[in-house]
Design a protein around this motif. Structure first.
Motif, short mmCIF file in Angstrom:
data_model
loop_
_atom_site.label_atom_id
_atom_site.label_comp_id
_atom_site.label_asym_id
_atom_site.label_seq_id
_atom_site.Cartn_x
_atom_site.Cartn_y
_atom_site.Cartn_z
N ASN A 364 0.83 -1.20 0.00
CA ASN A 364 0.00 0.00 0.00
C ASN A 364 0.86 1.26 0.00
OD1 ASN A 364 -2.71 1.38 0.43
ND2 ASN A 364 -1.56 2.13 2.21
N GLU A 365 1.90 1.27 0.84
CA GLU A 365 2.78 2.44 0.91
C GLU A 365 3.48 2.68 -0.42
OE1 GLU A 365 3.04 4.60 3.33
OE2 GLU A 365 1.64 3.50 4.63
N PHE A 366 3.96 1.61 -1.07
CA PHE A 366 4.72 1.78 -2.31
C PHE A 366 3.81 2.06 -3.50
CE2 PHE A 366 7.07 -0.16 -5.97
CZ PHE A 366 8.02 0.85 -6.07
N LEU A 367 2.72 1.29 -3.62
CA LEU A 367 1.83 1.43 -4.77
C LEU A 367 1.17 2.82 -4.80
CD1 LEU A 367 0.76 -0.22 -7.18
CD2 LEU A 367 -1.13 -0.97 -5.73
N GLY A 368 0.95 3.39 -3.63
CA GLY A 368 0.30 4.69 -3.57
C GLY A 368 1.25 5.86 -3.58
N SER A 369 2.55 5.63 -3.74
CA SER A 369 3.54 6.70 -3.67
C SER A 369 4.01 7.10 -5.07
CB SER A 369 4.76 6.24 -2.86
OG SER A 369 5.52 5.30 -3.61
N PRO A 370 4.56 8.30 -5.21
CA PRO A 370 5.13 8.72 -6.50
C PRO A 370 6.29 7.83 -6.93
CG PRO A 370 4.83 10.61 -5.02
CD PRO A 370 4.60 9.38 -4.21
N GLN A 371 6.92 7.16 -5.97
CA GLN A 371 8.05 6.30 -6.28
C GLN A 371 7.65 5.13 -7.18
OE1 GLN A 371 9.18 5.42 -2.21
NE2 GLN A 371 10.95 6.79 -2.36
N PHE A 372 6.39 4.74 -7.13
CA PHE A 372 5.95 3.61 -7.95
C PHE A 372 6.10 3.95 -9.44
CE2 PHE A 372 2.73 1.32 -10.41
CZ PHE A 372 3.08 0.01 -10.11
N GLY A 373 5.64 5.13 -9.83
CA GLY A 373 5.75 5.53 -11.23
C GLY A 373 7.20 5.62 -11.68
N THR A 374 8.07 6.13 -10.82
CA THR A 374 9.50 6.20 -11.13
C THR A 374 10.07 4.80 -11.34
OG1 THR A 374 9.69 8.22 -9.81
CG2 THR A 374 11.73 7.03 -10.32
N HIS A 375 9.67 3.90 -10.48
CA HIS A 375 10.14 2.51 -10.58
C HIS A 375 9.71 1.88 -11.89
CE1 HIS A 375 10.82 -1.70 -9.68
NE2 HIS A 375 9.53 -1.93 -9.92
N ILE A 376 8.46 2.07 -12.29
CA ILE A 376 7.95 1.48 -13.53
C ILE A 376 8.70 2.02 -14.73
CG2 ILE A 376 5.94 1.29 -15.05
CD1 ILE A 376 5.86 -0.58 -12.64
N THR A 377 8.98 3.31 -14.74
CA THR A 377 9.76 3.89 -15.83
C THR A 377 11.13 3.25 -15.93
OG1 THR A 377 8.60 6.01 -15.60
CG2 THR A 377 10.72 6.03 -16.74
N MET A 378 11.79 3.09 -14.78
CA MET A 378 13.09 2.42 -14.75
C MET A 378 12.98 0.98 -15.24
SD MET A 378 14.77 -0.12 -12.86
CE MET A 378 13.87 -0.18 -11.30
#
Length: 481
Positions: A364-378
């Protein structure tokens, strides 16, 4: 002795004989005061080869029921008639007779061999450790205190996580859904098991893609289902094949992996998606959409998923974080009609009393954070680099000896070996050479294919793995192994 083995059964003759003798010992038909019938005598009475009786006696000896005494024959073991009257259970028979079918031996072998440190793993369908968001997780653990309770959670999974997943599928996949229509599962694998066990019954007919990951799963056989195959071309499943199969066999459920399909990497065309949804509505066939890979689309274009196009509630949607975040997190979800989700949640409660609170909190913490989008791009960038390395290595080491379509996402690469080859022999020799892959006939009926997973290895290991594979293939071609 009137009993005879039944040659129409799948159980081997020697095992039938061993079971008959074991029952006869328990009932007193065979006395411990005398040896069991000699091998030749029993073979003649049962109309079998002597070697079959030898195998039956060896089976009984292995579980402590009989003793082989040189010069005096086969006797009932004294251990089972001693003071304690204790016997060792025939665990082998229990293992063989269970209703849950095991994985086929080649799958078990691949999983065993891929645990070796010196083996290049182009077989396992998971991400490499350097693609995990480890640093982001460490930040979550250090900066976000856990505030949840430690008891059992909601039967459908943590409510906050279901709300986050609802927002996630709306933003990324244009799926509008309520948290009440979501069930948290232990990855997509558990989701499939719950659907098969709860929504189908023995004898039902289901249709799956050929080739497909589902082809390798024994869960359909364990549930007593009849499985029909739908060939895949460059646009995915042909809707006309669904019509033909349904007219002949009355399909009860359709299992599809429309985006970057495992193992072919194919993306189901938009026109076919629309037609399949129309057929689902016309015939009343529910569709199970398995979507582990759409987020990995290298150009960033996602879908449209079947579920986002579904206006009538005909699609049950499965996804997870296993292929895009971390397989060990064991977070997946099912989206479907509320009554279906409640039925599946009840079954999950019977199995494990609901999902663990800690991975749900992290997800929940990761999926709902801006970091998730950054991770997917990487992730998209690095997976595309690995795919390109695989293509470059195939061209370099094998030239025109293979042919393939280039996947636009996902983690799998479906490769045709042009020369005739025994895929299992190729695998065995490759394992000796230090590289593993999945033979194509584990995943479908097509011959001469292999599946390489480029998500599991880094660029140097992919290059070295294909080099080793090419060396083995060339040796086989020259009849040197």
């Amino acid at each position: 002795m009137e009993w005879k083995p039944d040659r129409t059964l799948k159980t081997p003759i020697y095992k039938q004989i061993a079971e008959f003798i074991e029952k006869g010992i328990s009932s007193g038909q065979f006395s411990p005061d005398h040896p069991l019938p000699p091998e030749r005598t029993l073979a003649e009475k049962l109309s079998v080869n002597r070697s079959t009786i030898v195998a039956a006696y060896e089976e009984l000896q292995s579980i402590g029921v009989v003793e082989r005494k040189k010069g005096s024959g086969t006797w009932i073991s004294t251990d089972i008639w001693g003071i304690s009257h204790k016997r060792i259970p025939n665990w082998g028979r229990y293992v063989e007779h269970g209703s849950f079918v095991p994985n086929i031996p080649v799958v078990q072998r691949i999983r065993t061999e891929t645990q070796r440190n010196n083996l290049i793993n182009l077989a396992s369908g998971e991400l490499a450790p350097d693609l995990f968001p480890a640093e982001q997780f460490r930040t979550i653990f250090s900066e976000q205190p856990f505030e949840g309770h430690l008891g059992y959670d909601h039967p459908q999974g943590n409510e906050r996580l279901r709300e986050t997943i609802g927002n996630h599928v709306k933003v990324y996949k244009n799926i509008e859904i309520s948290p009440d229509n979501i069930l948290i599962t232990s990855g997509a694998q558990q989701a499939l098991h719950l659907i098969v066990q709860c929504l189908l019954k023995p004898g039902d007919t289901v249709a799956i893609e050929d080739p497909s990951y589902c082809y390798s799963l024994p869960l359909f056989q364990s549930a007593g289902l009849r499985t029909l195959l739908l060939p895949i071309d460059k646009e995915g499943v042909n809707p006309e094949d669904i019509v033909t199969l349904h007219q002949k066999h009355r399909i009860r459920m359709l299992f599809l992996n429309p985006d970057h399909q495992n193992p072919t990497g194919t993306k189901l065309s938009l026109s076919r998606r629309k037609k399949i949804l129309d057929l689902s509505g016309e015939f009343g066939i529910p569709i199970i959409e398995d979507d582990p890979y759409s987020l990995t689309s290298f150009n960033g274009e996602i879908g449209p998923n079947l579920k986002s196009m579904d206006l009538n509630g005909n699609v049950v949607y499965i996804s997870s974080l296993s292929k895009v975040v971390a397989s060990g997190l064991r977070i997946g979800w099912i989206i479907g009609p509320k009554k279906v989700i409640e039925r599946l949640a009840d079954a999950k409660q019977q199995v494990d009393f609901g999902h663990s609170v800690f991975p749900q909190w992290v997800a929940n913490e990761f999926l709902g954070s801006p970091q998730f989008g950054t991770h997917i791009t990487m992730l998209r960038q690095r997976l595309e680099e690995r795919r390109d390395q695989l293509i470059s290595s195939l061209h370099h080491f094998l030239g025109d000896k293979t042919e393939f379509s280039v996947p636009a996402g996902g983690i799998h690469f479906w490769c045709k070996i042009k020369q005739p080859v025994n895929e299992y022999h190729l695998l065995e020799e490759s394992i000796k050479q230090g590289v593993a892959f999945v033979p194509g006939n584990v995943l479908g009926t097509k011959q001469g294919y292999v599946r390489f997973t480029f998500g599991r290895g880094d660029i140097p290991s992919i290059q070295e793995g294909i080099s080793r594979f090419a060396e083995v293939l060339n040796r086989i071609e020259n009849n040197k192994c």
